[in-house]
Design a protein around this motif. Structure first.
Motif, PDB file in Angstrom:
ATOM      1  N   VAL A 121       0.814  -1.283  -0.114  1.00  0.00           N
ATOM      2  CA  VAL A 121       0.179  -0.270  -0.075  1.00  0.00           C
ATOM      3  C   VAL A 121       1.278   1.282   0.416  1.00  0.00           C
ATOM      4  CG1 VAL A 121      -1.844  -0.739   1.574  1.00  0.00           C
ATOM      5  CG2 VAL A 121      -0.108   0.277   2.768  1.00  0.00           C
ATOM      6  N   ASN A 122       0.184   2.217  -0.477  1.00  0.00           N
ATOM      7  CA  ASN A 122       0.823   3.583  -0.124  1.00  0.00           C
ATOM      8  C   ASN A 122       2.055   3.858  -0.626  1.00  0.00           C
ATOM      9  OD1 ASN A 122      -0.618   4.867   2.539  1.00  0.00           O
ATOM     10  ND2 ASN A 122       0.456   3.806   3.495  1.00  0.00           N
ATOM     11  N   ARG A 123       1.684   3.495  -2.270  1.00  0.00           N
ATOM     12  CA  ARG A 123       2.677   2.968  -3.358  1.00  0.00           C
ATOM     13  C   ARG A 123       3.149   4.940  -3.884  1.00  0.00           C
ATOM     14  NH1 ARG A 123       1.241  -2.029  -6.662  1.00  0.00           N
ATOM     15  NH2 ARG A 123       0.445  -3.273  -4.937  1.00  0.00           N
ATOM     16  N   VAL A 142       9.042   3.334  -6.769  1.00  0.00           N
ATOM     17  CA  VAL A 142       7.958   2.413  -6.349  1.00  0.00           C
ATOM     18  C   VAL A 142       8.633   2.663  -4.340  1.00  0.00           C
ATOM     19  CG1 VAL A 142       6.384   0.974  -5.821  1.00  0.00           C
ATOM     20  CG2 VAL A 142       7.272   1.727  -7.809  1.00  0.00           C
ATOM     21  N   ARG A 143       8.423   3.506  -3.637  1.00  0.00           N
ATOM     22  CA  ARG A 143       8.721   3.401  -2.402  1.00  0.00           C
ATOM     23  C   ARG A 143       6.739   3.105  -2.117  1.00  0.00           C
ATOM     24  NH1 ARG A 143      10.540   7.833   1.748  1.00  0.00           N
ATOM     25  NH2 ARG A 143       7.876   8.024   1.776  1.00  0.00           N
ATOM     26  N   ALA A 144       6.583   1.906  -0.865  1.00  0.00           N
ATOM     27  CA  ALA A 144       5.151   1.499  -1.141  1.00  0.00           C
ATOM     28  C   ALA A 144       5.747   0.583   0.720  1.00  0.00           C
ATOM     29  CB  ALA A 144       4.612   0.069  -1.794  1.00  0.00           C
ATOM     30  N   ALA A 181      11.480  -0.855  -1.526  1.00  0.00           N
ATOM     31  CA  ALA A 181      11.745  -0.558  -2.334  1.00  0.00           C
ATOM     32  C   ALA A 181      12.397  -1.104  -3.699  1.00  0.00           C
ATOM     33  CB  ALA A 181      13.103   0.114  -1.780  1.00  0.00           C
ATOM     34  N   PHE A 182      11.292  -0.520  -4.701  1.00  0.00           N
ATOM     35  CA  PHE A 182      11.395  -0.798  -6.093  1.00  0.00           C
ATOM     36  C   PHE A 182      11.895  -0.788  -7.112  1.00  0.00           C
ATOM     37  CE2 PHE A 182       7.469  -2.664  -4.123  1.00  0.00           C
ATOM     38  CZ  PHE A 182       7.844  -4.008  -4.118  1.00  0.00           C
ATOM     39  N   GLY A 183      12.931  -1.032  -8.181  1.00  0.00           N
ATOM     40  CA  GLY A 183      13.672  -0.216  -9.153  1.00  0.00           C
ATOM     41  C   GLY A 183      13.164  -1.388  -9.966  1.00  0.00           C
TER      42      GLY A 183
END
Length: 156
Positions: free
Chosen positions: A75-77, A94-96, A122-124
């Motif tokens: 959530v909270n992406r 993306v921080r979620a 933390a998605f790159g």
């Protein structure tokens, strides 16, 4: 906001959702396919390993095997697009936040999770010819709780 940006946001969001579903379902082939060839994942803050996606998928398969039920809620992406080689929108960060209840196999069907943890991902991501792919996943586990078990129910 341009239509292309909206479409990219939806595509990036879909990759993050596919990631959660692959982990929850134990679909390690699908997990690997979400990453670029040089994609890496870092689960060290949750007691895991850091490495290339295939290696980490193997570690996850073994580590999560005791849990019959897993359910990532991501959530909270927050999505931010970046620039690579002078083009806009080739990368995304993306921080979620996540909440992840899990239940051990053989739990007797109580439905209550045996372990609940939460933190931040933390998605790159990188735009590739095949679409958006994960280049990096880093887990920052912030808390973990193992609910107390009450007395075992007596079969009646």
């Amino acid at each position: 906001m341009e239509l292309a940006t909206v479409m990219d946001r939806l595509a990036v969001d879909e990759v993050v959702t596919e990631y959660a579903v692959a982990v929850d379902d134990g679909d390690w082939a699908a997990y690997r396919e979400l990453f670029t060839a040089d994609g890496r994942a870092d689960y060290r803050s949750a007691g895991g390993i850091e490495g290339e996606a295939g290696q980490v998928a193997g570690w996850l398969a073994g580590s999560l095997e005791p849990f019959a039920m897993r359910q990532h809620l991501i959530v909270n992406r927050q999505v931010r697009f970046g620039i690579l080689e002078h083009d806009t929108g080739d990368t995304a960060q993306v921080r979620a936040d996540y909440l992840n209840p899990m239940r051990f196999a053989g739990d007797g069907g109580s439905g209550a999770p045996d372990l609940v943890c939460g933190g931040r991902y933390a998605f790159g991501l990188l735009r590739t010819a095949e679409g958006w792919r994960l280049r990096r996943v880093a887990v920052e586990e912030r808390w973990r709780r193992m609910p107390e078990r009450g007395p075992a129910a007596v079969p009646g």
